[in-house]
Write a protein that holds these residues in place. Sequence first.
Motif, PDB file in Angstrom:
ATOM      1  N   UNK A 125       0.800  -1.230   0.000  1.00 52.89           N
ATOM      2  CA  UNK A 125       0.000   0.000   0.000  1.00 52.89           C
ATOM      3  C   UNK A 125       0.834   1.282   0.000  1.00 52.89           C
ATOM      4  N   UNK A 126       1.932   1.389   0.804  1.00 49.26           N
ATOM      5  CA  UNK A 126       2.693   2.653   0.779  1.00 49.26           C
ATOM      6  C   UNK A 126       3.323   2.970  -0.572  1.00 49.26           C
ATOM      7  N   UNK A 127       3.461   1.995  -1.453  1.00 47.58           N
ATOM      8  CA  UNK A 127       4.093   2.228  -2.749  1.00 47.58           C
ATOM      9  C   UNK A 127       3.091   2.182  -3.904  1.00 47.58           C
ATOM     10  N   UNK A 128       1.822   1.978  -3.587  1.00 44.74           N
ATOM     11  CA  UNK A 128       0.820   1.843  -4.649  1.00 44.74           C
ATOM     12  C   UNK A 128       0.501   3.199  -5.264  1.00 44.74           C
ATOM     13  N   UNK A 129       0.099   3.159  -6.518  1.00 42.48           N
ATOM     14  CA  UNK A 129      -0.270   4.394  -7.195  1.00 42.48           C
ATOM     15  C   UNK A 129      -1.474   5.058  -6.572  1.00 42.48           C
ATOM     16  N   UNK A 130      -2.412   4.272  -6.061  1.00 50.40           N
ATOM     17  CA  UNK A 130      -3.602   4.862  -5.443  1.00 50.40           C
ATOM     18  C   UNK A 130      -3.230   5.720  -4.249  1.00 50.40           C
ATOM     19  N   UNK A 131      -2.324   5.226  -3.408  1.00 49.38           N
ATOM     20  CA  UNK A 131      -1.933   5.997  -2.222  1.00 49.38           C
ATOM     21  C   UNK A 131      -1.321   7.331  -2.607  1.00 49.38           C
ATOM     22  N   UNK A 132      -0.442   7.327  -3.583  1.00 49.36           N
ATOM     23  CA  UNK A 132       0.224   8.571  -3.943  1.00 49.36           C
ATOM     24  C   UNK A 132      -0.706   9.514  -4.704  1.00 49.36           C
ATOM     25  N   UNK A 133      -1.671   8.966  -5.460  1.00 52.90           N
ATOM     26  CA  UNK A 133      -2.655   9.834  -6.100  1.00 52.90           C
ATOM     27  C   UNK A 133      -3.544  10.504  -5.056  1.00 52.90           C
ATOM     28  N   UNK A 134      -3.950   9.731  -4.050  1.00 50.02           N
ATOM     29  CA  UNK A 134      -4.778  10.321  -3.001  1.00 50.02           C
ATOM     30  C   UNK A 134      -3.999  11.338  -2.183  1.00 50.02           C
ATOM     31  N   UNK A 135      -2.718  11.064  -1.946  1.00 49.09           N
ATOM     32  CA  UNK A 135      -1.889  12.027  -1.223  1.00 49.09           C
ATOM     33  C   UNK A 135      -1.729  13.313  -2.048  1.00 49.09           C
ATOM     34  N   UNK A 136      -1.542  13.161  -3.355  1.00 52.54           N
ATOM     35  CA  UNK A 136      -1.459  14.342  -4.217  1.00 52.54           C
ATOM     36  C   UNK A 136      -2.758  15.121  -4.192  1.00 52.54           C
ATOM     37  N   UNK A 137      -3.883  14.421  -4.126  1.00 55.23           N
ATOM     38  CA  UNK A 137      -5.169  15.111  -4.044  1.00 55.23           C
ATOM     39  C   UNK A 137      -5.234  15.974  -2.784  1.00 55.23           C
TER      40      UNK A 137
ATOM     41  N   UNK B 129     -10.839  16.820 -10.953  1.00 58.35           N
ATOM     42  CA  UNK B 129      -9.729  16.446 -10.071  1.00 58.35           C
ATOM     43  C   UNK B 129     -10.054  15.165  -9.291  1.00 58.35           C
ATOM     44  N   UNK B 130     -11.301  15.046  -8.822  1.00 60.16           N
ATOM     45  CA  UNK B 130     -11.700  13.837  -8.099  1.00 60.16           C
ATOM     46  C   UNK B 130     -11.721  12.630  -9.031  1.00 60.16           C
ATOM     47  N   UNK B 131     -12.115  12.849 -10.269  1.00 63.86           N
ATOM     48  CA  UNK B 131     -12.147  11.723 -11.216  1.00 63.86           C
ATOM     49  C   UNK B 131     -10.735  11.246 -11.532  1.00 63.86           C
ATOM     50  N   UNK B 132      -9.798  12.171 -11.673  1.00 60.57           N
ATOM     51  CA  UNK B 132      -8.453  11.795 -12.048  1.00 60.57           C
ATOM     52  C   UNK B 132      -7.631  11.209 -10.912  1.00 60.57           C
ATOM     53  N   UNK B 133      -7.801  11.731  -9.691  1.00 60.19           N
ATOM     54  CA  UNK B 133      -6.953  11.319  -8.578  1.00 60.19           C
ATOM     55  C   UNK B 133      -7.640  10.368  -7.603  1.00 60.19           C
ATOM     56  N   UNK B 134      -8.955  10.500  -7.436  1.00 61.76           N
ATOM     57  CA  UNK B 134      -9.678   9.627  -6.516  1.00 61.76           C
ATOM     58  C   UNK B 134     -10.476   8.558  -7.241  1.00 61.76           C
ATOM     59  N   UNK B 135     -10.478   8.611  -8.565  1.00 57.64           N
ATOM     60  CA  UNK B 135     -11.276   7.677  -9.370  1.00 57.64           C
ATOM     61  C   UNK B 135     -12.736   7.713  -8.941  1.00 57.64           C
TER      62      UNK B 135
ATOM     63  N   UNK C 297      -9.367  11.139   2.457  1.00 55.38           N
ATOM     64  CA  UNK C 297      -9.965  11.370   1.147  1.00 55.38           C
ATOM     65  C   UNK C 297     -11.406  10.858   1.091  1.00 55.38           C
ATOM     66  N   UNK C 298     -11.775   9.961   1.995  1.00 57.73           N
ATOM     67  CA  UNK C 298     -13.162   9.520   2.021  1.00 57.73           C
ATOM     68  C   UNK C 298     -14.095  10.683   2.356  1.00 57.73           C
ATOM     69  N   UNK C 299     -13.651  11.549   3.229  1.00 54.27           N
ATOM     70  CA  UNK C 299     -14.445  12.745   3.535  1.00 54.27           C
ATOM     71  C   UNK C 299     -14.584  13.616   2.292  1.00 54.27           C
ATOM     72  N   UNK C 300     -13.488  13.756   1.529  1.00 56.53           N
ATOM     73  CA  UNK C 300     -13.568  14.523   0.286  1.00 56.53           C
ATOM     74  C   UNK C 300     -14.536  13.873  -0.699  1.00 56.53           C
TER      75      UNK C 300
ATOM     76  N   UNK D 183     -17.191  12.194   0.033  1.00 60.94           N
ATOM     77  CA  UNK D 183     -18.547  12.503   0.489  1.00 60.94           C
ATOM     78  C   UNK D 183     -18.925  13.931   0.126  1.00 60.94           C
ATOM     79  N   UNK D 184     -18.002  14.874   0.315  1.00 61.52           N
ATOM     80  CA  UNK D 184     -18.295  16.272   0.000  1.00 61.52           C
ATOM     81  C   UNK D 184     -18.528  16.468  -1.495  1.00 61.52           C
ATOM     82  N   UNK D 185     -17.663  15.869  -2.317  1.00 60.11           N
ATOM     83  CA  UNK D 185     -17.796  16.038  -3.769  1.00 60.11           C
ATOM     84  C   UNK D 185     -19.080  15.392  -4.260  1.00 60.11           C
ATOM     85  N   UNK D 186     -19.334  14.185  -3.800  1.00 60.94           N
ATOM     86  CA  UNK D 186     -20.520  13.473  -4.264  1.00 60.94           C
ATOM     87  C   UNK D 186     -21.802  14.133  -3.769  1.00 60.94           C
ATOM     88  N   UNK D 187     -21.791  14.604  -2.532  1.00 61.94           N
ATOM     89  CA  UNK D 187     -23.007  15.160  -1.954  1.00 61.94           C
ATOM     90  C   UNK D 187     -23.321  16.572  -2.379  1.00 61.94           C
TER      91      UNK D 187
END
Length: 437
Positions: free
Chosen positions: A20-32, A84-90, A210-213, A215-219
């Motif tokens: 997980x610390x080296x996965x692309x998802x983690x670093x995309x979410x951190x960049x977000x 931005x959410x689509x690109x980094x948070x999928x 990012x889960x909070x983000x 919720x905010x984006x979706x809601x």
Amino acid sequence: MDTAYGSHPPASRVPTALRAPFSGRTWREFLYLLLSLPMSVVMFCYAVTMVSLGAGLLVTFLGIPVLAGALMGCRAMGALERVRARGLLELDVDPPEPIRAAKPGFLSWVGAVLKSGVSWRHLLYSILHFPWAIFAFCFSVTFWSVGWTLLLYPVWQWTFPAYLDQPGIQLWGNGHGDGVYLDTPAGMAVASATGLLLVLAGPWVIRGLTHVDRVLVHGLLGPSPLATRVTELETDRGVVVDTAAADLRRIERDLHDGAQARLVALAMDLGLAKEKLAEDPQAAAKMVDEAHGEVKVALQELRDLARGIHPAILTDRGLGPALSALAARCTVPVKVEVDLDHRPAAAIEGITYFTVSELLQNVSKHARATAATVDVWHAGDRIMVLVTDNGQGGATTEAGSGLAGLAERLGSVDGLLVVDSPVGGPTSITAELPWRG
């Protein structure tokens, strides 16, 4: 039946927690989270400034168009946030419904913007996201950087004596040169182990932030639930109209090619028999006898057609007897169990009947089964249908299949179709419809 399945990549031998610390998802979410701070600063400053300006100018006419412009600016930045959410948070959030003015003209457009709940939700997002972005940025950067710093502490510990004139990280000191430092192998090992724990926990911390983000984006930045429901109803109405048109074409075709053609031939045969009645009574009698047989066949076709439109037994006696009669005509032995304390709405009853009818036709034509079951019961505010068979399986709801069309028709009345049909069988298909009794 040959069914192709995509090959799955072999599972990694490295545990998920270590990857997980080296996965692309983690670093995309951190960049977000890193980008959220400057974005939120811009959105917050713009929203507060423009709304304050518009509110201050409300004493004049200018305040109203300024507020409308402020809301439209928030909508534009909300669109950027969705990208931005689509690109980094999928996270794929549909854009909200566009502004529709009742009449052409600038004033009508301004009124539509101010009355749009979507516009005010975008403004609310611009304001609420600012404090959250500050917290998420500071917490994630601190947690992530401290974890990696401590994990790699044995690598860069030499910089303390070389440039800072101290043996290592100071844990405690009295200000006179005395203190506790992480400069021994054991101390550095403890620091590195602590850093490892923080690094391993970092992806889950970042994911929680990012889960909070999400919720905010979706809601706040997506379409309203009411607009989504209206869109679903419009789609369902189109499915109902198309299905009704297809049924009417089927009935017209069956009448034209079946009973109507047979009755035309029957009329011609009776006309010929009438002409031969005086000169050749025996031939005329034979033609009348043949016409009598044709009448029976035409009547049977008309009964089958009427049953296909809406069987009389369903109207008179309900689902239990109707499904039992349907199962008796199936080429596969079918066991039927109906557990209903009272009858649902007539429309739902009809859809349930024809759903079972189509599923049993699939069993007869494609399943190569030797036995099937039909179970119908009432669960809360839903009517449940379960059709199973011991055939070859492989049934899907992919586009173009008969089950896909059935799933669309059920969806038009808020129903659901679930197919469990592995290759080799058995097949279990569950249909769920609203009761509406």
